[in-house]
Design a protein around this motif. Sequence first.
Motif, PDB file in Angstrom:
ATOM      1  N   TYR A   6       0.873  -1.185   0.000  1.00 17.43           N
ATOM      2  CA  TYR A   6       0.000   0.000   0.000  1.00 17.43           C
ATOM      3  C   TYR A   6       0.907   1.232   0.000  1.00 17.43           C
ATOM      4  CZ  TYR A   6      -3.580   3.330   1.690  1.00 17.43           C
ATOM      5  OH  TYR A   6      -4.427   4.408   1.837  1.00 17.43           O
ATOM      6  N   SER A   9       1.914   8.935  -0.219  1.00 20.19           N
ATOM      7  CA  SER A   9       2.720  10.012   0.372  1.00 20.19           C
ATOM      8  C   SER A   9       2.489  10.073   1.882  1.00 20.19           C
ATOM      9  CB  SER A   9       2.327  11.362  -0.225  1.00 20.19           C
ATOM     10  OG  SER A   9       2.265  11.301  -1.620  1.00 20.19           O
ATOM     11  N   PHE A  10       1.245   9.853   2.286  1.00 24.86           N
ATOM     12  CA  PHE A  10       0.863   9.827   3.708  1.00 24.86           C
ATOM     13  C   PHE A  10       1.440  11.035   4.461  1.00 24.86           C
ATOM     14  CE2 PHE A  10       1.306   5.211   2.409  1.00 24.86           C
ATOM     15  CZ  PHE A  10      -0.045   4.997   2.246  1.00 24.86           C
ATOM     16  N   LYS A  41       5.146  16.685  -4.819  1.00 28.73           N
ATOM     17  CA  LYS A  41       4.317  17.702  -4.150  1.00 28.73           C
ATOM     18  C   LYS A  41       5.070  18.214  -2.938  1.00 28.73           C
ATOM     19  CE  LYS A  41       1.049  14.069  -2.903  1.00 28.73           C
ATOM     20  NZ  LYS A  41      -0.251  13.699  -2.525  1.00 28.73           N
ATOM     21  N   GLY A  88      -6.557   3.383  -2.425  1.00 26.23           N
ATOM     22  CA  GLY A  88      -7.910   3.708  -1.987  1.00 26.23           C
ATOM     23  C   GLY A  88      -8.565   4.651  -2.994  1.00 26.23           C
ATOM     24  N   THR A 119     -13.420   3.989  -0.492  1.00 27.86           N
ATOM     25  CA  THR A 119     -13.362   4.656   0.803  1.00 27.86           C
ATOM     26  C   THR A 119     -14.591   4.321   1.650  1.00 27.86           C
ATOM     27  OG1 THR A 119     -13.132   6.801   1.882  1.00 27.86           O
ATOM     28  CG2 THR A 119     -14.524   6.757  -0.049  1.00 27.86           C
ATOM     29  N   TYR A 123     -15.106   8.759   5.475  1.00 28.29           N
ATOM     30  CA  TYR A 123     -13.831   9.394   5.141  1.00 28.29           C
ATOM     31  C   TYR A 123     -13.767   9.887   3.694  1.00 28.29           C
ATOM     32  CZ  TYR A 123     -12.718   6.870   9.404  1.00 28.29           C
ATOM     33  OH  TYR A 123     -12.740   6.378  10.682  1.00 28.29           O
ATOM     34  N   VAL A 126     -12.005  13.098   3.332  1.00 30.13           N
ATOM     35  CA  VAL A 126     -10.783  13.265   4.123  1.00 30.13           C
ATOM     36  C   VAL A 126      -9.558  13.128   3.223  1.00 30.13           C
ATOM     37  CG1 VAL A 126      -9.404  12.285   5.988  1.00 30.13           C
ATOM     38  CG2 VAL A 126     -11.889  12.377   6.197  1.00 30.13           C
TER      39      VAL A 126
HETATM   40  P1  ADP Z   1      -0.843   9.886  -2.989  1.00 34.39           P
HETATM   41  O1  ADP Z   1      -0.273   8.527  -2.723  1.00 34.39           O
HETATM   42  O2  ADP Z   1      -1.659   9.920  -4.231  1.00 34.39           O
HETATM   43  O3  ADP Z   1       0.156  10.992  -2.866  1.00 34.39           O
HETATM   44  P2  ADP Z   1      -2.076   9.816  -0.365  1.00 34.39           P
HETATM   45  O4  ADP Z   1      -0.777   9.541   0.278  1.00 34.39           O
HETATM   46  O5  ADP Z   1      -2.928  10.857   0.284  1.00 34.39           O
HETATM   47  O6  ADP Z   1      -1.933  10.216  -1.878  1.00 34.39           O
HETATM   48  O7  ADP Z   1      -2.953   8.511  -0.422  1.00 34.39           O
HETATM   49  C1  ADP Z   1      -2.456   7.217  -0.589  1.00 34.39           C
HETATM   50  C2  ADP Z   1      -3.588   6.313  -1.049  1.00 34.39           C
HETATM   51  O8  ADP Z   1      -4.659   6.331  -0.113  1.00 34.39           O
HETATM   52  C3  ADP Z   1      -4.211   6.735  -2.393  1.00 34.39           C
HETATM   53  O9  ADP Z   1      -4.599   5.562  -3.074  1.00 34.39           O
HETATM   54  C4  ADP Z   1      -5.428   7.535  -1.980  1.00 34.39           C
HETATM   55  O10 ADP Z   1      -6.438   7.520  -2.969  1.00 34.39           O
HETATM   56  C5  ADP Z   1      -5.854   6.760  -0.749  1.00 34.39           C
HETATM   57  N1  ADP Z   1      -6.620   7.612   0.167  1.00 34.39           N
HETATM   58  C6  ADP Z   1      -6.296   8.841   0.628  1.00 34.39           C
HETATM   59  N2  ADP Z   1      -7.259   9.322   1.452  1.00 34.39           N
HETATM   60  C7  ADP Z   1      -8.227   8.361   1.505  1.00 34.39           C
HETATM   61  C8  ADP Z   1      -9.505   8.253   2.154  1.00 34.39           C
HETATM   62  N3  ADP Z   1      -9.982   9.228   2.907  1.00 34.39           N
HETATM   63  N4  ADP Z   1     -10.229   7.127   1.941  1.00 34.39           N
HETATM   64  C9  ADP Z   1      -9.749   6.143   1.154  1.00 34.39           C
HETATM   65  N5  ADP Z   1      -8.565   6.175   0.507  1.00 34.39           N
HETATM   66  C10 ADP Z   1      -7.809   7.265   0.674  1.00 34.39           C
END
Ligand code: ADP
Length: 159
Positions: A6, A9-10, A41, A88, A119, A123, A126
């Motif tokens: 999984y 960026s988190f 980013k 997600g 999701t 959330y 979120v």
């Molecule tokens: P990215 O990896 O695109 O920079 P994030 O780190 O925010 O973005 O998200 C990592 C993964 O988790 C992505 O697949 C994103 O769609 C998913 N995600 C982020 N926020 C949520 C949420 N509220 N519900 C479900 N999935 C999420």
Amino acid sequence: MTIALYPGSFDPVTKGHVDIAERAAVLFDELVVAVYDAPPKRLLFSTEERVELMKKALSHIPNARVEFFTGLTVGFAKKVNADVIVRGLRMSSDFEREFEMALMNKKLAANVELVCLMTNLEYEFVSSSLLKEICQLGGSIDEFVPEHVAAALKEKFRR
Ligand code: ADP
């Protein structure tokens, strides 16, 4: 034994991310949550901070571990022998981006499958970026992130 990766960026981890990780850990034998060290980013938290926040957020999931990675996601997927990449999906714009990336990833690593989890309704709206903005403007984000993440966010924006 199915290993799932999984990646994300988190910046920082939210309850939306935790929910996806919990559900993926039920579906797959082993879950590697991978913090992307240099996404295109602006980041608020360092890689080390993002890994630590994630480790604490997922400490209740016995078959999950947290690592960081550099470079292509599929490269890291091969390194940890992942069979599946988990992402997600919130709104349709997430779908378009994931679809495009999935097709490219399939070219690069034909035997790694993408599994997208929808999701949780709670959330849907979120996102790390929105929460950072709200926190910076003094709004409450406690409902949407684990307690230690709320504390770390407030600390970052403390004047
Ligand atoms: P990215 O990896 O695109 O920079 P994030 O780190 O925010 O973005 O998200 C990592 C993964 O988790 C992505 O697949 C994103 O769609 C998913 N995600 C982020 N926020 C949520 C949420 N509220 N519900 C479900 N999935 C999420």
